[in-house]
Design a protein around this motif. Structure first.
Motif, mmCIF file in Angstrom:
data_model
loop_
_atom_site.group_PDB
_atom_site.id
_atom_site.type_symbol
_atom_site.label_atom_id
_atom_site.label_comp_id
_atom_site.label_asym_id
_atom_site.label_seq_id
_atom_site.Cartn_x
_atom_site.Cartn_y
_atom_site.Cartn_z
ATOM 1 N N UNK A 1 -2.130 9.774 -2.994
ATOM 2 C CA UNK A 1 -3.756 9.690 -3.129
ATOM 3 C C UNK A 1 -4.385 9.201 -1.708
ATOM 4 N N UNK A 2 -5.568 9.308 -1.749
ATOM 5 C CA UNK A 2 -6.238 8.816 -0.339
ATOM 6 C C UNK A 2 -6.221 7.273 -0.514
ATOM 7 N N UNK A 3 -6.037 6.742 -1.579
ATOM 8 C CA UNK A 3 -6.031 5.025 -1.416
ATOM 9 C C UNK A 3 -4.861 4.714 -0.807
ATOM 10 N N UNK A 4 -3.598 5.465 -1.363
ATOM 11 C CA UNK A 4 -2.238 5.395 -0.635
ATOM 12 C C UNK A 4 -2.092 5.554 0.740
ATOM 13 N N UNK A 5 -2.749 6.495 1.187
ATOM 14 C CA UNK A 5 -2.472 7.001 2.531
ATOM 15 C C UNK A 5 -3.389 6.042 3.292
ATOM 16 N N UNK A 6 -4.375 5.510 2.752
ATOM 17 C CA UNK A 6 -5.072 4.470 3.575
ATOM 18 C C UNK A 6 -4.225 3.274 3.788
ATOM 19 N N UNK A 7 -3.732 3.046 2.826
ATOM 20 C CA UNK A 7 -2.731 1.713 2.738
ATOM 21 C C UNK A 7 -1.806 1.812 3.954
ATOM 22 N N UNK A 8 -1.276 3.067 4.014
ATOM 23 C CA UNK A 8 -0.173 3.427 5.115
ATOM 24 C C UNK A 8 -0.600 3.181 6.457
ATOM 25 N N UNK A 9 -1.975 3.988 6.602
ATOM 26 C CA UNK A 9 -2.524 4.001 7.992
ATOM 27 C C UNK A 9 -2.933 2.467 8.230
ATOM 28 N N UNK A 10 -3.465 1.734 7.339
ATOM 29 C CA UNK A 10 -3.829 0.398 7.757
ATOM 30 C C UNK A 10 -2.718 -0.458 8.286
#
Length: 362
Positions: free
Chosen positions: A106-115
Motif C-alpha cells: 500500500x501507499x502507507x507501507x511504501x511511505x514507511x520504506x521511503x522514510x
C-alpha cells in the motif's frame, strides 16, 4: 542528425517525441496495456535506458510493521492458458511452500520504506542532460504514464487515446503533480517500476514472487475455472474483482463501486487468504519475460528464463506482470483469465501497476 528523446511505453511500442517542448506521437502499435520508460535514440530504435542511478543503500527492515503474510502450501498445478500464445503450452509445475503478502503493498507501507531509506523511485529521478545532447533542459522532466479516458467512444486500436505521459507523475502523485496519496493510504502503491519493487522487497526482508508462485497462489488450490475465482465473470451477480465495467475506455459504469483503484482487502479473498489477485493493479513478478519460455520451463520451482525476449520489442528487457488491473475488461485486456500473462519494460511504471512480496518459508 538532431538527437531527440523518445518517451516509450515499453509494453506497447509507441512513443512521444519530445524535442522542442512539444510532444507528438511518432510511433504506434496495438497493445493490451501500457507501461512507461525513457530512453535515448538517434533513430526510431531502442538503444539503452538512461535513468539516473539511485545510490540508496537498502538495508533490510528489522522490525517495521508490514502487512500480514499467509502461508501458501507446496503443491503441483497446471500452469498457463490455452487462450494466449505466450501462456502456452499448459504444463505441470510444482512449487515449494512459501509466504505471500495477503494484499498488494500500500501507499502507507511504501511511505514507511521511503522514510526509512530516502529511496527515490525511477519516475522521480532527474534525467542527466549529458545523456540528451541537443534537448532543452526544460524538456527533461521525469514523469510517467497515466490513464486518461477520452470524452467519447473511440476505437480500441490506438491506446494513445487513453494513455498520456504526465510530467511529475510518480508514486506520491500518481496522476500528476496536483494528485496526492493523502486519504488513499490503504490503496496499492502505483507508479513503481520493477527496480522500485525489488528495492522495497529487499528492505522488507522479502522478494518478488516468481511467476509460478504467483499463479499457484492465485489459483488458491482450484484445478479448473476460466477465472481464478471460478467460471463466471460475475458470480452470484456480484463483482469479485476491481475491473472495468461498461464501454472501454470512456464508459466505465463503475458497477463494482470503483472507477479506478480500490483499497486493499475490498473484494473477497481467495481460498488461500489472498486479496486482489485479480484486478486493481498489475503486479510485478521476478521472472524475465519470454514468449517461448513455457516450452522449456522446469517442472520444479521455475524462476524464469535467463534473458528477456518479446518479438514486438526484441531489444527491450521486460519482466512478467500478473493479475490485470482496474482497466481490464471483457472488451480489452482480458488478463484476469486464469493463467494469462502481462509484461512490462523493467523501468516502466503507470498508475495501474503495483506489486506484492513473498518470503521463503524457513
Amino acid at each position: 542528425m538532431k538527437k531527440v528523446i523518445y518517451i516509450i511505453l515499453g509494453i506497447s511500442g509507441f512513443a512521444w517525441l519530445i524535442s522542442n517542448g512539444n510532444a507528438q506521437v511518432v510511433q504506434q502499435k496495438p497493445t493490451t496495456d501500457a507501461k512507461i520508460t525513457v530512453c535515448k535514440v538517434k533513430s526510431p530504435t531502442f538503444v539503452k535506458n538512461k535513468f539516473a542511478t539511485d545510490k540508496t543503500n537498502i538495508v533490510a527492515n528489522k522490525g517495521g510493521k508490514l502487512q500480514n503474510m499467509v502461508e501458501i502450501p507446496a503443491g503441483t498445478f497446471i500452469m498457463g492458458s490455452d487462450e494466449y500464445p505466450d501462456a502456452q503450452p499448459k504444463h505441470p509445475v510444482t512449487v515449494k511452500a512459501f509466504l505471500m503478502d495477503e494484499h498488494e503493498v500500500t501507499n502507507a507501507e511504501f511511505t514507511q520504506f521511503v522514510k526509512a531509506t530516502g529511496y527515490k523511485t525511477v519516475a522521480e529521478r532527474p534525467l542527466n542532460p549529458a545523456d540528451y545532447p541537443g534537448v532543452p533542459i526544460e524538456n527533461l522532466v521525469p514523469g510517467s504514464a497515466v490513464f486518461t479516458p477520452p470524452t467519447g467512444n473511440v476505437g480500441l486500436n490506438n491506446h494513445l487515446q487513453w494513455w498520456k505521459y504526465v510530467a511529475g507523475a510518480n508514486w506520491q502523485h500518481p496522476k500528476g503533480p496536483k494528485s496526492t496519496i493523502k486519504g488513499h493510504e490503504n490503496e496499492p502503491v502505483v507508479q513503481v517500476c520493477y527496480q522500485d519493487a525489488v528495492a522495497y522487497a529487499k528492505w522488507a526482508g522479502k522478494r518478488l514472487p516468481t511467476e509460478a508462485e504467483w499463479e499457484f497462489a492465485a489459483r488458491g488450490g482450484r484445478t479448473s475455472g476460466r477465472y481464478y475465482w471460478g467460471n463466471t465473470l460475475k458470480p452470484n451477480n456480484k463483482w469479485v474483482a476491481n475491473i472495468f465495467q461498461g464501454n472501454f475506455p470512456s464508459g466505465n459504469t463503475v458497477e463494482d463501486g470503483y472507477k479506478e483503484l480500490a483499497p486493499t482487502k475490498t473484494f473477497p479473498k481467495n481460498p488461500y487468504g489472498l486479496f486482489d489477485m485479480d484486478g486493481n493493479v498489475w503486479e510485478w513478478c521476478s521472472d524475465l519475460y519470454r514468449t517461448d519460455y513455457y516450452k522449456s520451463s522446469p517442472k520444479l520451482n521455475p524462476k524464469g528464463p535467463s534473458s528477456s525476449y518479446d518479438p514486438e520489442e526484441p531489444n527491450v528487457e521486460k519482466h512478467v506482470q500478473r493479475g490485470g488491473s482496474f482497466l481490464c475488461s471483457d472488451q480489452y485486456c482480458v488478463r484476469y483469465v486464469a493463467g494469462s500473462r502481462g509484461k512490462g519494460e523493467t523501468s516502466s511504471a503507470s498508475n495501474n501497476l503495483g506489486f506484492r512480496c513473498v518470503k521463503d518459508k524457513n
